[in-house]
Design an enzyme around this catalytic site. Structure first.
Site: not given
Ligand code: 8Y7
Length: 283
Positions: A228, A263
């Site tokens: 991210k 994840r």
């Protein structure tokens, strides 16, 4: 930061089950031509299946299959197109002993995917689409309830918090309460603070530092930090392809604070970190 043991809970996933007292890697499988991290390399069904099999070999016990990019600014996908992308991959993977999670917000997509053998509904919109709550209750499958404000297109302007962790918990609890009221069973609920969704870099870091506070909600927790943007910023501007090590580090920090599932794009590296952590714990 506070060390928290993982929950003594078994998550029922159809004929399979996950022992959540050990951390699990959920491998990311984007079946989209425009997904940012793998450049659409896996948009063909066979390539997607190959990639999933590699992730299983690398240690993934869950595969998260997504046919709609939730990246801000991504083009919207019709329900028919989402089903066309996701269902054949589910059919192909359902013969393996791996839990299949579907990244979708559309009740019709999850219904078709479950018919084809999918197990978990991963909804970044936390069951807010029409009929989503009733569908979740009727399907009686595990649901990942993620925190977000607004939509992927509007969320970047909604990052006003006095206390990000507290407000994420309060807002997540509201979505959980709506799910329970609609008939979703508590044993089917997992929560996720939604790193990067309506949060700026500083808020994402704060949320990671205070991740342990999510345990007070009493549900199994997923952390999804992989590659991210705020990780890129912490790494002095590293691009998505160069965020694997930072992502592994961040995921491990969340596991130590109670995340029983992470994840990840980089499954092997993530799994190795978990093995190392488990070896130390058992010493
Ligand atoms: C998340 C997610 C994405 C997340 C859950 C990306 C599908 C953007 N992020 N699902 N999906 N949590 N549960 O950067 O944070 O991978 S897509």
């Amino acid at each position: 930061m506070r060390l928290i043991p993982l929950p003594k809970q078994i998550l029922k996933c159809g004929r399979l089950s996950l022992d959540l007292s050990k951390p699990h890697v959920m491998g990311i499988l984007n079946v989209t031509p425009d997904s940012f991290s793998d450049g659409g390399a896996h948009n063909e069904k066979d390539q997607a299946v190959q990639h999933a099999l590699q992730m299983i070999e690398d240690g993934a016990t869950v595969i998260d299959i997504g046919g709609e990019s939730t990246r801000p600014g991504a083009s919207p996908v019709s329900i028919e197109e989402e089903i066309r992308r996701v269902v054949p991959v589910v059919e192909a993977l359902s013969q393996y002993d791996v839990v299949l999670s579907i990244d979708t917000s559309e009740p019709q997509v999850i219904r078709e995917a479950v018919k084809a053998g999918a197990h978990i509904w991963n909804d970044v919109r936390a069951l807010t689409r029409p009929h989503a709550l009733a569908t979740a209750a009727a399907l009686n499958i595990p649901i990942m309830i993620m925190h977000m404000r607004g939509e992927p297109t509007t969320m970047n302007n909604l990052d006003q918090y006095d206390d990000v962790t507290l407000e994420v918990i309060v807002e997540l609890q509201k979505r959980v309460d709506d799910a329970l009221a609609a008939g979703v069973k508590a044993e089917n609920i997992m929560i996720d603070p939604g790193f990067g969704f309506a949060k700026n870099a500083q808020q994402n870091l704060k949320l990671l530092q205070e991740f342990y506070k999510l345990n007070e909600m009493g549900y199994p927790i997923l952390s999804a930090l992989s590659r991210k943007r705020f990780i890129g910023e912490a790494l002095n501007g590293a691009d998505a392809q160069h965020r694997a090590v930072g992502s592994v580090a961040a995921h491990l920090m969340s596991i130590q604070q109670g995340a029983c599932m992470v994840r990840a794009h980089d499954v092997k590296a993530t799994h190795d970190a978990i093995l190392m952590w488990q070896a130390m714990q058992q010493a």
